[in-house]
Motif scaffolding. Structure first.
Motif, PDB file in Angstrom:
ATOM      1  N   ARG A 177       2.225  -1.247   1.698  1.00 46.38           N
ATOM      2  CA  ARG A 177       2.681  -2.522  -0.105  1.00 46.38           C
ATOM      3  C   ARG A 177       2.294  -1.095  -1.385  1.00 46.38           C
ATOM      4  O   ARG A 177       1.366  -0.800  -1.504  1.00 46.38           O
ATOM      5  CB  ARG A 177       1.828  -3.430  -0.302  1.00 46.38           C
ATOM      6  CG  ARG A 177       1.380  -3.982   1.352  1.00 46.38           C
ATOM      7  CD  ARG A 177       2.914  -4.931   1.347  1.00 46.38           C
ATOM      8  NE  ARG A 177       2.550  -5.410   3.066  1.00 46.38           N
ATOM      9  CZ  ARG A 177       3.379  -4.946   3.995  1.00 46.38           C
ATOM     10  NH1 ARG A 177       3.448  -3.297   4.205  1.00 46.38           N
ATOM     11  NH2 ARG A 177       2.839  -5.551   5.262  1.00 46.38           N
ATOM     12  N   GLN A 190       2.114  -2.746  -4.687  1.00 45.46           N
ATOM     13  CA  GLN A 190       1.258  -3.491  -6.135  1.00 45.46           C
ATOM     14  C   GLN A 190       2.076  -3.404  -7.774  1.00 45.46           C
ATOM     15  O   GLN A 190       1.055  -2.671  -7.754  1.00 45.46           O
ATOM     16  CB  GLN A 190       0.105  -4.177  -5.693  1.00 45.46           C
ATOM     17  CG  GLN A 190       0.025  -4.910  -3.946  1.00 45.46           C
ATOM     18  CD  GLN A 190      -1.424  -5.568  -4.342  1.00 45.46           C
ATOM     19  OE1 GLN A 190      -2.700  -5.387  -4.662  1.00 45.46           O
ATOM     20  NE2 GLN A 190      -1.115  -6.911  -2.899  1.00 45.46           N
ATOM     21  N   GLU A 201       4.677  -8.054 -13.007  1.00 49.23           N
ATOM     22  CA  GLU A 201       5.201  -8.843 -12.205  1.00 49.23           C
ATOM     23  C   GLU A 201       7.242  -8.622 -12.101  1.00 49.23           C
ATOM     24  O   GLU A 201       7.677  -8.163 -13.168  1.00 49.23           O
ATOM     25  CB  GLU A 201       5.271 -10.320 -11.748  1.00 49.23           C
ATOM     26  CG  GLU A 201       3.816 -11.003 -11.765  1.00 49.23           C
ATOM     27  CD  GLU A 201       4.118 -12.628 -11.414  1.00 49.23           C
ATOM     28  OE1 GLU A 201       5.529 -12.942 -11.419  1.00 49.23           O
ATOM     29  OE2 GLU A 201       2.689 -13.253 -11.342  1.00 49.23           O
ATOM     30  N   THR A 251       8.684  -8.657  -8.612  1.00 50.34           N
ATOM     31  CA  THR A 251       8.727  -9.084  -7.636  1.00 50.34           C
ATOM     32  C   THR A 251      10.291  -8.700  -6.695  1.00 50.34           C
ATOM     33  O   THR A 251       9.825  -9.040  -5.321  1.00 50.34           O
ATOM     34  CB  THR A 251       9.087 -10.810  -7.877  1.00 50.34           C
ATOM     35  OG1 THR A 251       9.899 -11.655  -8.234  1.00 50.34           O
ATOM     36  CG2 THR A 251       7.393 -11.188  -8.026  1.00 50.34           C
ATOM     37  N   GLU A 310       4.895  -6.267  -4.685  1.00 53.81           N
ATOM     38  CA  GLU A 310       3.975  -7.807  -4.761  1.00 53.81           C
ATOM     39  C   GLU A 310       3.469  -7.109  -6.807  1.00 53.81           C
ATOM     40  O   GLU A 310       3.445  -6.094  -6.626  1.00 53.81           O
ATOM     41  CB  GLU A 310       3.116  -7.561  -4.327  1.00 53.81           C
ATOM     42  CG  GLU A 310       3.258  -7.410  -2.356  1.00 53.81           C
ATOM     43  CD  GLU A 310       2.567  -7.261  -1.680  1.00 53.81           C
ATOM     44  OE1 GLU A 310       1.486  -7.241  -2.280  1.00 53.81           O
ATOM     45  OE2 GLU A 310       2.568  -8.034  -0.273  1.00 53.81           O
ATOM     46  N   TYR A 344      -0.343  -7.374  -8.393  1.00 52.34           N
ATOM     47  CA  TYR A 344      -1.098  -7.346  -7.797  1.00 52.34           C
ATOM     48  C   TYR A 344      -2.038  -8.427  -7.799  1.00 52.34           C
ATOM     49  O   TYR A 344      -2.570  -9.125  -8.584  1.00 52.34           O
ATOM     50  CB  TYR A 344      -2.162  -6.447  -8.965  1.00 52.34           C
ATOM     51  CG  TYR A 344      -3.351  -6.157  -8.808  1.00 52.34           C
ATOM     52  CD1 TYR A 344      -3.740  -5.447  -7.807  1.00 52.34           C
ATOM     53  CD2 TYR A 344      -4.530  -6.490  -9.198  1.00 52.34           C
ATOM     54  CE1 TYR A 344      -5.204  -5.330  -7.611  1.00 52.34           C
ATOM     55  CE2 TYR A 344      -6.261  -6.493  -9.625  1.00 52.34           C
ATOM     56  CZ  TYR A 344      -6.392  -5.579  -8.177  1.00 52.34           C
ATOM     57  OH  TYR A 344      -7.625  -5.334  -8.248  1.00 52.34           O
ATOM     58  N   ARG A 357      -5.534 -10.246  -2.099  1.00 52.02           N
ATOM     59  CA  ARG A 357      -4.728  -9.527  -0.838  1.00 52.02           C
ATOM     60  C   ARG A 357      -4.209  -8.438  -1.024  1.00 52.02           C
ATOM     61  O   ARG A 357      -4.542  -7.490   0.434  1.00 52.02           O
ATOM     62  CB  ARG A 357      -3.435  -9.516  -1.490  1.00 52.02           C
ATOM     63  CG  ARG A 357      -2.764  -9.685  -0.531  1.00 52.02           C
ATOM     64  CD  ARG A 357      -0.300  -9.734  -1.724  1.00 52.02           C
ATOM     65  NE  ARG A 357      -0.417 -11.048  -1.612  1.00 52.02           N
ATOM     66  CZ  ARG A 357       0.447 -11.996  -1.755  1.00 52.02           C
ATOM     67  NH1 ARG A 357       1.399 -11.212  -2.571  1.00 52.02           N
ATOM     68  NH2 ARG A 357       0.901 -13.195  -1.870  1.00 52.02           N
ATOM     69  N   HIS A 413      -4.864  -6.050   2.405  1.00 46.71           N
ATOM     70  CA  HIS A 413      -3.982  -5.263   2.845  1.00 46.71           C
ATOM     71  C   HIS A 413      -4.817  -3.549   3.181  1.00 46.71           C
ATOM     72  O   HIS A 413      -4.615  -3.153   4.540  1.00 46.71           O
ATOM     73  CB  HIS A 413      -3.196  -4.569   1.997  1.00 46.71           C
ATOM     74  CG  HIS A 413      -2.158  -5.525   2.014  1.00 46.71           C
ATOM     75  ND1 HIS A 413      -1.090  -6.640   2.541  1.00 46.71           N
ATOM     76  CD2 HIS A 413      -1.401  -5.771   0.528  1.00 46.71           C
ATOM     77  CE1 HIS A 413      -0.404  -6.803   2.151  1.00 46.71           C
ATOM     78  NE2 HIS A 413      -0.231  -6.828   0.593  1.00 46.71           N
TER      79      HIS A 413
END
Length: 239
Positions: A102, A104, A108, A110, A114, A116, A120, A124
């Motif tokens: 993933r 992050q 942003e 998107t 993702e 941060y 989450r 992960h």
């Protein structure tokens, strides 16, 4: 062969952009990236949970490359975008090795990553995914080394692995002073007092305040990542 065992459960790996460029010094060296990803896979196979912060110096070095022609905040934001390119390249290579990843980002974006979110990211990592943190801290005036220390503190990493183009901390700049001596260990206070600029002062102070050890080593041989994870005395340990 004896089974490989990790000395750490959760780590934060900081990879400089220049290291990903290999001998090209600019852009991406895909052979180097592939070798880094193979080393990461070895660590994951030992049960290590790994977060990664990437630099962007192989594309853009913020205020340094801005050269006074671009306003500091904008120059730093351009540097954050450079880290995203590296994060996506690293993620793609890992995914080709069937590793769940993933990306992050502190800013942003998107459509490609993702945002941060600490909890989450923690989830992960617990589920065996590699989390790559892009965009530094998301704020100008802070280096990606500082971002690495910040993310390490947030995710509860036991150690920060600082993979750079130099193989440790020296008493002086070895490129300038041929008498410079490589140190196996050094304390944060000694590094600050002697102004040994392995990391910037903000990153060093943040590491010291949060009592997170840093191991600085060269990425010219990506297998050094595995050696450090297994507890071998590679590079310099700052604690």
């Amino acid at each position: 062969m004896p089974e490989k065992k990790a000395a750490y459960k959760r780590v934060l790996l900081k990879v400089s952009g220049e290291a990903l460029a290999g001998e090209k010094r600019f852009g991406l060296d895909f052979d180097m990236i592939s070798n880094v990803c193979k080393a990461i896979k070895e660590c994951l196979d030992m049960g290590v949970e790994m977060g990664i912060v990437v630099g962007g110096g192989n594309f853009w070095r913020g205020v340094q490359d801005g050269g006074g022609k671009i306003e500091r905040t904008r120059a730093d934001h351009m540097g954050m975008m450079a880290t995203v390119m590296n994060a996506l390249a690293l993620a793609d290579c890992l995914e080709q090795m069937d590793i769940e990843v993933r990306v992050q980002t502190a800013l942003e974006i998107t459509a490609v990553a993702e945002p941060y979110i600490r909890l989450r990211a923690d989830s992960h990592l617990k589920n065996g995914r590699v989390v790559i943190f892009g965009c530094g801290t998301g704020s100008p005036y802070f280096s990606t080394d500082t971002a690495a220390v910040l993310r390490a503190a947030e995710i509860g990493a036991e150690v920060i692995l600082l993979a750079k183009n130099i193989d440790g901390v020296y008493t002086a700049d070895p490129k300038i002073d041929p008498t410079a001596i490589k140190l196996e260990t050094i304390s944060y206070s000694e590094m600050l007092n002697q102004r040994l600029m392995v990391m910037d002062l903000t990153a060093t102070s943040l590491s010291m305040d949060n009592d997170i050890p840093v191991i600085l080593f060269a990425l010219d041989d990506p297998e050094n990542i595995v050696r450090v994870i297994m507890g071998e005395a590679i590079g310099t340990r700052v604690s």
